[in-house]
Design an enzyme around this catalytic site. Structure first.
Site: not given
Ligand code: PGA
Length: 218
Positions: A9-11, A95, A144, A150, A180, A201
């Protein structure tokens, strides 16, 4: 052998050029039938990424990071499932960042999932805890927990195993862990019997690190 999922997931990161550079570095490293590797770029990079994967024959799948809860119409800025259907196989839905920053509700998530089904896109529904509902037909979800996203504070794999088994219940659905995931812990999650993959992520953003994570599984 059941295939496990690895989702990047590149966000809100990467220009088209950066997206293609990642795909060209990671693509050749994905050669195991053991995993379904799905990359989720921003909307603007989706087509370029999809075309590059097809042209090079990389074993990568493409997913969207979001999809509109509206099918079409006067919804400025929205991207609908119908627009995505030719480009993606999967779409992330719900998300925690979308729930927090864009006020997405369980009701929105259900509508998005429904439109994904209508247009033959597989929704990957993200839940933070038991309060985030999983629409009936959903076949893939990721747990998540907010404190793990993160932060570097991943859940212990054994604890994630228990929670994901509980969320799955008796439903025959795939349950992924996200929060993470790193080079150091990816294998511990992938080795759990009830965990069907990981959603990554920040550690997925650098191609080298992502390739290291794939290698860490062997
Ligand atoms: P993270 O993000 O791997 O950076 O914790 C996971 C996610 O938000 O999907």
């Amino acid at each position: 052998m059941t295939q496990k999922y690895i989702i990047a997931n590149w966000k809100c990161n990467k220009t088209i050029a950066e997206s293609l550079a990642w795909v060209d570095q990671v693509g050749p490293a994905i050669n195991s039938e053991q995993y379904i590797v799905i990359v989720c770029p921003s909307f603007v990079s989706l087509s370029a990424v999809k075309d590059r994967i097809a042209a090079q024959g990389y074993k990568l799948k493409v997913g969207a990071q979001n999809v509109s809860q509206f099918e079409s119409g006067a919804y400025t800025g929205e991207v609908s499932a119908a627009m995505l259907v030719d480009t993606v196989d999967y779409a992330l839905v719900g998300h925690s960042e979308r729930r927090t920053h864009f006020s997405e509700t369980n009701d929105d998530v259900a509508k998005k999932a429904e439109l994904c089904f209508k247009y033959s896109i597989s929704p990957v529904v993200l839940v933070r805890d038991e309060k985030d509902s999983l629409p009936e037909q959903v076949k893939i979800f990721a747990w998540e927990p907010v404190f793990a996203i993160g932060t570097g504070n991943a859940v212990k794999a054994e604890d994630a195993e228990i929670e994901i088994a509980k969320l799955k219940g008796s439903r025959g659905i795939a349950g992924l862990y996200g929060g993470s995931v790193s080079v150091d812990n990816i294998k511990s999650f992938m080795d759990q019997p009830s965990i069907d993959g990981v959603l990554i992520g920040s550690a997925s953003w650098t191609a080298e690190t992502f390739v290291e994570m794939i290698h860490a599984l062997h």
